[in-house]
Design a protein around this motif. Structure first.
Motif, PDB file in Angstrom:
ATOM      1  N   SER A 151      -8.303 -10.067  12.374  1.00 40.02           N
ATOM      2  CA  SER A 151      -7.016 -10.388  12.805  1.00 40.02           C
ATOM      3  C   SER A 151      -6.029 -10.432  11.802  1.00 40.02           C
ATOM      4  CB  SER A 151      -7.237 -11.718  13.550  1.00 40.02           C
ATOM      5  OG  SER A 151      -7.068 -12.525  12.409  1.00 40.02           O
ATOM      6  N   PRO A 152      -4.614 -10.208  12.179  1.00 37.37           N
ATOM      7  CA  PRO A 152      -3.667 -10.315  11.238  1.00 37.37           C
ATOM      8  C   PRO A 152      -3.809 -11.283  10.314  1.00 37.37           C
ATOM      9  CG  PRO A 152      -2.753  -9.598  13.389  1.00 37.37           C
ATOM     10  CD  PRO A 152      -4.143  -9.755  13.650  1.00 37.37           C
ATOM     11  N   SER A 153      -3.965 -12.429  10.657  1.00 35.41           N
ATOM     12  CA  SER A 153      -4.184 -13.571   9.841  1.00 35.41           C
ATOM     13  C   SER A 153      -5.206 -13.529   8.705  1.00 35.41           C
ATOM     14  CB  SER A 153      -4.019 -14.966  10.415  1.00 35.41           C
ATOM     15  OG  SER A 153      -4.876 -15.030  11.284  1.00 35.41           O
ATOM     16  N   GLU A 154      -6.350 -13.031   9.345  1.00 33.78           N
ATOM     17  CA  GLU A 154      -7.625 -12.853   8.398  1.00 33.78           C
ATOM     18  C   GLU A 154      -7.156 -11.665   7.571  1.00 33.78           C
ATOM     19  OE1 GLU A 154     -10.565 -14.010  12.087  1.00 33.78           O
ATOM     20  OE2 GLU A 154     -10.415 -11.910  11.193  1.00 33.78           O
ATOM     21  N   ALA A 155      -6.557 -10.674   7.948  1.00 33.90           N
ATOM     22  CA  ALA A 155      -6.398  -9.546   7.065  1.00 33.90           C
ATOM     23  C   ALA A 155      -5.293  -9.957   5.912  1.00 33.90           C
ATOM     24  CB  ALA A 155      -5.894  -8.277   7.737  1.00 33.90           C
ATOM     25  N   VAL A 156      -4.482 -10.621   6.220  1.00 30.60           N
ATOM     26  CA  VAL A 156      -3.474 -11.250   5.221  1.00 30.60           C
ATOM     27  C   VAL A 156      -4.083 -12.265   4.280  1.00 30.60           C
ATOM     28  CG1 VAL A 156      -1.464 -12.391   4.631  1.00 30.60           C
ATOM     29  CG2 VAL A 156      -1.425 -10.740   6.506  1.00 30.60           C
ATOM     30  N   ALA A 157      -4.914 -12.804   4.663  1.00 29.59           N
ATOM     31  CA  ALA A 157      -5.775 -13.969   3.786  1.00 29.59           C
ATOM     32  C   ALA A 157      -6.565 -13.134   2.854  1.00 29.59           C
ATOM     33  CB  ALA A 157      -6.595 -14.770   4.730  1.00 29.59           C
ATOM     34  N   GLU A 158      -7.276 -12.312   3.393  1.00 33.60           N
ATOM     35  CA  GLU A 158      -8.233 -11.456   2.466  1.00 33.60           C
ATOM     36  C   GLU A 158      -7.530 -10.385   1.449  1.00 33.60           C
ATOM     37  OE1 GLU A 158     -11.339 -11.300   1.833  1.00 33.60           O
ATOM     38  OE2 GLU A 158     -11.826  -9.559   1.172  1.00 33.60           O
ATOM     39  N   LEU A 159      -6.397  -9.812   1.893  1.00 37.27           N
ATOM     40  CA  LEU A 159      -5.527  -9.146   0.963  1.00 37.27           C
ATOM     41  C   LEU A 159      -4.957  -9.839  -0.210  1.00 37.27           C
ATOM     42  CD1 LEU A 159      -3.888  -6.535   0.203  1.00 37.27           C
ATOM     43  CD2 LEU A 159      -2.156  -7.247   1.797  1.00 37.27           C
ATOM     44  N   ILE A 160      -4.619 -11.113   0.193  1.00 41.84           N
ATOM     45  CA  ILE A 160      -4.034 -12.012  -0.803  1.00 41.84           C
ATOM     46  C   ILE A 160      -5.200 -12.236  -1.750  1.00 41.84           C
ATOM     47  CG2 ILE A 160      -3.415 -14.589  -1.243  1.00 41.84           C
ATOM     48  CD1 ILE A 160      -1.032 -13.277  -0.317  1.00 41.84           C
ATOM     49  N   ARG A 161      -6.492 -12.741  -1.409  1.00 40.51           N
ATOM     50  CA  ARG A 161      -7.672 -12.911  -2.003  1.00 40.51           C
ATOM     51  C   ARG A 161      -7.951 -11.622  -3.244  1.00 40.51           C
ATOM     52  NH1 ARG A 161     -12.685 -11.980  -2.951  1.00 40.51           N
ATOM     53  NH2 ARG A 161     -12.737 -10.440  -1.421  1.00 40.51           N
TER      54      ARG A 161
ATOM     55  N   GLY B  90      -5.842  -1.151   2.442  1.00 37.49           N
ATOM     56  CA  GLY B  90      -5.058  -0.783   3.626  1.00 37.49           C
ATOM     57  C   GLY B  90      -5.179  -1.911   4.662  1.00 37.49           C
ATOM     58  N   ILE B  91      -4.207  -1.919   5.479  1.00 38.93           N
ATOM     59  CA  ILE B  91      -4.279  -2.908   6.807  1.00 38.93           C
ATOM     60  C   ILE B  91      -3.817  -1.858   7.651  1.00 38.93           C
ATOM     61  CG2 ILE B  91      -3.650  -4.769   8.003  1.00 38.93           C
ATOM     62  CD1 ILE B  91      -3.520  -6.179   5.281  1.00 38.93           C
ATOM     63  N   VAL B  92      -4.569  -1.601   8.725  1.00 37.55           N
ATOM     64  CA  VAL B  92      -4.062  -0.899   9.910  1.00 37.55           C
ATOM     65  C   VAL B  92      -3.649  -1.618  10.976  1.00 37.55           C
ATOM     66  CG1 VAL B  92      -4.896   0.976  11.653  1.00 37.55           C
ATOM     67  CG2 VAL B  92      -5.719   0.870   9.192  1.00 37.55           C
ATOM     68  N   ALA B  93      -2.212  -2.016  10.965  1.00 37.13           N
ATOM     69  CA  ALA B  93      -1.754  -2.945  11.831  1.00 37.13           C
ATOM     70  C   ALA B  93      -0.313  -2.793  11.889  1.00 37.13           C
ATOM     71  CB  ALA B  93      -2.183  -4.276  11.757  1.00 37.13           C
ATOM     72  N   ASP B  94       0.487  -3.499  12.722  1.00 37.70           N
ATOM     73  CA  ASP B  94       1.984  -3.435  13.110  1.00 37.70           C
ATOM     74  C   ASP B  94       2.549  -4.288  11.944  1.00 37.70           C
ATOM     75  OD1 ASP B  94       4.569  -3.290  13.719  1.00 37.70           O
ATOM     76  OD2 ASP B  94       4.017  -4.098  15.794  1.00 37.70           O
ATOM     77  N   LEU B  95       3.309  -3.405  10.970  1.00 38.10           N
ATOM     78  CA  LEU B  95       3.906  -4.160   9.909  1.00 38.10           C
ATOM     79  C   LEU B  95       4.827  -5.223  10.229  1.00 38.10           C
ATOM     80  CD1 LEU B  95       7.437  -3.776   9.119  1.00 38.10           C
ATOM     81  CD2 LEU B  95       6.583  -1.642   9.429  1.00 38.10           C
ATOM     82  N   PHE B  96       5.300  -5.276  11.572  1.00 38.57           N
ATOM     83  CA  PHE B  96       6.075  -6.503  12.061  1.00 38.57           C
ATOM     84  C   PHE B  96       5.283  -7.751  12.196  1.00 38.57           C
ATOM     85  CE2 PHE B  96       8.838  -3.051  13.190  1.00 38.57           C
ATOM     86  CZ  PHE B  96      10.094  -3.189  12.546  1.00 38.57           C
ATOM     87  N   GLU B  97       3.705  -7.563  12.378  1.00 36.65           N
ATOM     88  CA  GLU B  97       3.058  -8.670  12.438  1.00 36.65           C
ATOM     89  C   GLU B  97       2.678  -9.165  10.972  1.00 36.65           C
ATOM     90  OE1 GLU B  97      -0.350  -9.219  15.466  1.00 36.65           O
ATOM     91  OE2 GLU B  97       0.133  -7.129  15.487  1.00 36.65           O
ATOM     92  N   ILE B  98       2.042  -8.070  10.194  1.00 37.84           N
ATOM     93  CA  ILE B  98       1.660  -8.498   8.920  1.00 37.84           C
ATOM     94  C   ILE B  98       2.467  -8.917   7.780  1.00 37.84           C
ATOM     95  CG2 ILE B  98       0.265  -7.205   6.964  1.00 37.84           C
ATOM     96  CD1 ILE B  98      -1.370  -7.674   9.718  1.00 37.84           C
ATOM     97  N   VAL B  99       3.825  -8.247   7.754  1.00 39.41           N
ATOM     98  CA  VAL B  99       4.507  -8.545   6.571  1.00 39.41           C
ATOM     99  C   VAL B  99       5.007 -10.056   6.694  1.00 39.41           C
ATOM    100  CG1 VAL B  99       6.781  -7.706   5.293  1.00 39.41           C
ATOM    101  CG2 VAL B  99       5.122  -6.133   6.098  1.00 39.41           C
ATOM    102  N   PRO B 100       5.636 -10.504   7.870  1.00 40.31           N
ATOM    103  CA  PRO B 100       5.972 -11.918   7.808  1.00 40.31           C
ATOM    104  C   PRO B 100       4.873 -12.817   7.266  1.00 40.31           C
ATOM    105  CG  PRO B 100       6.846 -10.735   9.788  1.00 40.31           C
ATOM    106  CD  PRO B 100       5.948  -9.840   9.072  1.00 40.31           C
TER     107      PRO B 100
END
Lengths: 328, 264, 436
Positions: free
Chosen positions: B245-255, A306-316
């Motif tokens: 942060s958003p970019s850290e979270a995304v990187a971790e999710l991909i991993r 799970g990621i608790v954050a705004d999807l408009f930030e995360i999805v792109p």
């Protein structure tokens, strides 16, 4: 011994992956001496034999006719049940697609045999009687049923659940051209037209990856970021009931109790709170990712990540990361 | 047009479903029951056709115990003209073949031009009965329609049904059976006078002998399948919340998706 | 069907259904509107059902009513954080034959639909899933209701407001102007499933015997209120009920208080391994006699919680009063119909019937309990804690001579309590509860 008949659905002359799943399921139920017979109905389909062979068919029955190019419950029902009788089939399998959900009950009605729809688990006992497990109450429970008859049992299989057989065939299958095609000139229901619906090319129920958007997407104009992620992943787009009821996506996109039930390997829920009705439609996904601003959203209770954050930030960002990964 | 809508009474969509103690049914204590939502589309479509043509009758038909009368009353309250309630103790535990036979026998008692079913009942999710009844009655059918146009003069109809990525447009001669999918219409709410009038509308109760079906030909002993186990689906537990942060979270999710889940 | 009814009832809880049943049996035309999807859907069961009135409504009710257990045992417990002192009373005279001691545990989700069904069988028209938005008036007389549905205006000679504690009709009609939130209590309850044998073993019961337990002091964090457990056949009703003020003072929400109660060592053991089936919260009109509003006006009667007819005191008695008020309202209307007068004058005897019965007599007797409780918080926190502390001292095994222990206890009492004040307080307590 047992003869398992598998109705293999094709679209535009090409065998669907879900048909290979049904073949794979059939193969896993058989042992030495049993037979898996694939039935293929359509026009110009002989070229698909190879696919069926590598999919595990011991015997292939081709039913070729121009009039059979589009589906007809009456015609297909009659042909498959006639073949089942001729082959003395123990079990008739097919995928629970729109076609299979219609054909399965039709064939079962004609054969007056046991029926189990949308199965997620299937076994045969020594006598050939099936035990089938299937979701009920929209996935809120499963029911296991035991058949009392070893012949003419019909089961439809939930897409994405059974594995495809992928070993090269050891022997050449027997191929039979079925010629006893009934007179189809008096069909009372005929498909006049098949209109492709716009949008995602991959069917939700058959997709391996699904990206779904809910209320958090805030409007139809923002669904493009969901679609971009789905495209980058090679997946299909889904929607929650909230998004469908708001008119942002047509009903064919809806995942959940009054929509579709899906079991992809990866389900990414964006801005979906995860009401019990939604969970019923997707909780059998292998991996669930939830992106939502509300840390108390029920979806986090069933999500692997799970990621608790705004999807408009995360999805792109996620779309970019996936693209980058695929380019590597 | 003489229209029938076959309906089933089912636990409401928001019900919490738990296996019963013997594990062969669900625990029914405290459940509230409704008309199967897909069947409601059938009732509504019947009412719409009747209103459009300015003539006709809609009959709601159901099978089950005493409680089913409530579901049929709901159909009468929204505007159905009459109801048929098939009630017989022998039906307990009957399979789909038996239910289809019983319904077909009841439907044959009147010359219906159009018979509606829901796409599936939201309890057993089988979706087989409407198709089965069509076969038994020798009628054509379209399963899962989301649009229907009736051409009464020519005794035919054009129906749309969704398939994977496309819509099939099907021409069908009447009489015919349709199973209804969401999107076909928006079922109406009952008006207060409608609810009151519903109490006066005819509700016929039929037993198996009224339908000339012997109990032992459709009871549970003739069922081709038996439920041996009802279970809750394997519970999913909450996984991990990825921080950062958003970019850290995304990187971790991909991993995680690549290395742990191995789905990418 | 004529469009006008003799009586329109708003709410199909025990009071509404009791009225509907009585009226329909007398041949009057009755329509009942219920906002929930079925009668009972919006109700919370808080206690033991006292059934003397029910037996008048449905003679030999025990043969068919969905009851759980007949109460043969009552237990009152006083909690501190770690200890409990309890008083228990059980009597085999309460275990002879139905209706036993006229007290049963029951689940309202089953009881209410049953009672409504009895009214329906008698001829009342029950319309669920329908909210009543307004009253219809003609020259100061209520002449019907407006329901939230197409064609929703329904005329009736009399309207009965049985729409619960927060009665919309009572407010709309002007009968309740000054709604005092402070006098409401809030209850939070869970139904916890346990196997039948476990319940019987754990609570020392046989067959369908049941126990009603109430807990004070630390059970509800020392506030004015109580925790409770009632045994059903295969479940327990476990909950807390406290005045709204108590929640505000303690800065705690009902659900948290319930969780706290469930964790108390005495409770934890009783509910162990149980599975929570449902949670509900509800307001209870515990204002008592002083909060009972004007119960009637031209063409309108208030019954049950809508009229705040709840005896909070020891008995936590609401459902019985509700059914009684429904019965009296119905009897009043039957008389009014004979006279052909549905004005205030024609309905006046309703008030009298309440006054002459246990309904208002009991409420009047306990009229000062609410105020007393709020003026004497010591009885809910300080005294229970002290009492349990002393008991602990008394029972603690040590090598101290017994005489020393007793002296220490007396010293402790003296340093915590002013005996004179205590006497005054106890006298007040006696007056509040025991004089009429």
């Amino acid at each position: 011994m047992f003869n398992i008949l598998v109705f293999c659905e094709q679209r535009d002359g090409k065998i669907k992956r879900v048909a290979l799943e049904a073949l794979g399921a059939a193969l896993s139920l058989t042992s030495d001496g049993d037979q898996v017979t694939a039935v293929l109905i359509g026009e110009n389909i002989a070229s698909q034999k190879e696919t069926l062979v590598s999919g595990g068919a011991d015997k292939i029955i081709l039913v070729e006719a121009l009039t059979l190019n589009t589906y007809s419950s009456e015609a297909y029902g009659r042909i498959v049940s006639d073949i089942a009788k001729k082959e003395n089939a123990s079990l008739i399998l097919m995928s629970a697609t729109a076609m299979g959900k219609d054909l399965g009950p039709k064939v079962s009605a004609r054969l007056e045999g046991p029926f189990a729809g949308d199965c997620i688990k299937l076994t045969l006992d020594d006598e050939g009687k099936m035990t089938a497990t299937r979701p009920i109450y929209g996935g809120k429970a499963t029911s296991t049923v035991l058949s009392h008859q070893a012949s003419f049992q019909v089961a439809t299989l939930r897409p994405n659940v059974f594995s495809v057989h992928d070993q090269a065939a050891t022997q050449d299958p027997q191929v039979e051209n079925y010629s006893e095609i009934p007179d189809l000139s008096n069909l009372k229901a005929i498909i006049k037209e098949v209109v492709s619906t716009a949008g995602s090319k991959i069917e939700l129920t058959e997709a391996n990856i699904i990206v779904s958007g809910g209320r958090g997407v805030k409007g139809p104009e923002h669904f493009d970021i969901i679609e971009a992620l789905a495209e980058a992943l090679g997946g299909a787009v889904g929607a929650s009931r909230a998004a469908v009821d708001a008119g942002w996506k047509p009903h064919s996109y809806q995942v959940g109790l009054t929509g579709k039930t899906v079991s992809p390997s990866l389900y990414i829920a964006c801005g979906i709170s995860g009401a019990i009705q939604h969970q019923a439609g997707m909780s059998s996904s292998k991996y669930i990712v939830a992106i939502n601003k509300d840390p108390n959203a029920p979806i986090f209770k069933i999500a692997n990540y799970g990621i608790v954050a705004d999807l408009f930030e995360i999805v792109p960002l996620l779309t970019e990361a996936v693209k980058k990964m695929k380019n590597e | 047009m003489n229209i029938a809508a076959c309906i089933k009474q089912v636990p409401a969509t928001e019900s919490k479903i738990r296996p019963s103690t013997d594990g062969k049914d669900i625990d029914r204590t405290g459940l509230s029951y409704v008309v199967n939502p897909y069947d409601e589309f059938g009732v509504e479509e019947g009412l719409k056709i009747k209103e459009q043509l300015g003539d006709g009758s809609v009959t709601a038909i159901s099978i089950g115990g005493e409680k089913v009368a409530e579901a049929l009353r709901t159909c009468l309250a929204v505007g159905s003209d009459q109801a048929i309630h098939i009630q017989d103790d022998a039906i307990e535990g009957s399979d789909g073949h038996a239910i289809a036979r019983i319904l077909a026998a009841a439907l044959k008692k009147s010359d219906y031009d159009i018979i509606f079913f829901g796409r599936q009942a939201i309890d057993d999710d089988s979706g087989a009965i409407g198709i089965h009844v069509a076969d038994l009655m020798g009628l054509p059918h379209v399963a899962g329609i989301n649009k229907l146009e009736i051409i009464p003069d020519e005794k035919r109809a054009v129906a749309n049904r969704q398939i994977e990525g496309a819509t099939e447009v099907i021409e069908i001669s009447l009489p015919a059976i349709f199973t209804c999918q969401k999107g076909l219409n928006e079922p109406r709410y009952a008006s207060l006078p409608g609810i009151m009038k519903a109490k006066q509308k005819p509700m016929t109760v039929l037993s198996l002998s009224d339908l000339e079906i012997s109990a032992d030909s459709v009871d549970s002993s003739k069922a081709k399948t038996t439920v041996i186990k009802i279970e809750s689906p394997p519970a999913r537990s909450a996984g991990i919340i990825i921080e950062g942060s958003p970019s850290e979270a995304v990187a971790e999710l991909i991993r995680l998706l690549r290395e742990e889940a191995k789905v990418l | 069907m004529s469009d006008k009814f003799d009586v329109a009832i708003v709410g199909a809880g025990p009071s509404g259904s009791a009225a509907a049943l009585t009226l329909a049996k007398a041949g009057l035309s009755v329509v009942v509107f219920e906002r929930g999807e079925f009668p009972g859907a919006k109700n919370m069961f808080g206690g033991v059902l006292y059934t003397s009135i029910l037996n008048r409504l449905v003679p030999n009710f025990w043969e068919e009513a969905p009851l759980e257990r007949h109460i043969t045992k009552r237990r009152f417990g006083l909690f501190s954080e770690k200890a409990e002192a309890a008083f228990e009373f059980s009597c085999q005279d309460f275990n002879q034959s139905p209706p036993f001691n006229q007290s049963f545990s029951a689940l309202r989700a089953q009881f209410d639909p049953w009672l409504a069904k009895k009214a329906e069988e008698a001829g009342a028209l029950i319309i669920p899933e329908t909210v009543v938005d307004d009253l219809l008036w003609n020259e100061g007389q209520v002449i019907g209701v407006k329901a939230r549905r197409e064609g929703g205006e329904i005329e009736a000679n009399v309207v009965i407001a049985a729409d619960g504690v927060n009665s919309f009709i009572a407010k709309k009609s002007g009968l309740r102007k000054d709604f005092n939130w402070n006098v409401l209590a809030v209850g939070a309850k869970e139904i916890i499933a346990l196997p039948r044998e476990t319940i019987e073993d754990r609570f020392s019961l046989e067959g369908d015997e049941g126990v009603a337990m109430e807990f004070f002091g630390d059970a509800v964090a020392g506030t004015v209120g109580a925790g409770f457990i009632y045994t059903n056949k295969e479940s327990l009703s476990v909950g807390v009920a406290c005045s709204i003020n108590a929640f505000i003072d303690q800065k705690i929400v009902p659900n948290d208080l319930l969780e706290r109660f469930k964790k108390h060592p005495s409770i934890r053991r009783l509910i162990r391994k149980g599975e929570t089936l449902e949670y509900s919260g509800h307001m209870i009109p515990e204002g008592g006699f002083k909060q009972v509003p004007e119960v009637l006006t031209d063409g309108l009667l208030l019954v049950g919680d809508a009229a705040h007819l709840v005896n909070a005191s020891f008995y936590h008695e609401g459902t019985n009063l509700a059914m009684a008020s429904g019965l009296y309202a119905a009897e009043t209307i039957i008389e009014a119909k004979e006279k052909g007068d549905f004005s205030r004058r024609g309905l006046e005897s309703y008030r009298k019937k309440l006054e002459e019965s246990f309904v208002l007599k009991d409420l009047q007797k306990y009229r000062n309990v609410e105020a007393w409780a709020h003026k004497n918080p010591k009885f809910f926190k300080a005294y229970p804690d002290l009492c349990l502390d002393l008991l602990k001292d008394y029972f603690t095994v040590s090598e101290k001579p017994k005489g020393t222990i007793q002296k220490e206890i007396v010293k402790k009492i003296r340093s915590n309590i002013n005996p004179l004040r205590m006497l005054v307080e106890i006298n007040k307590l006696r007056k509040t509860f025991f004089s009429s």
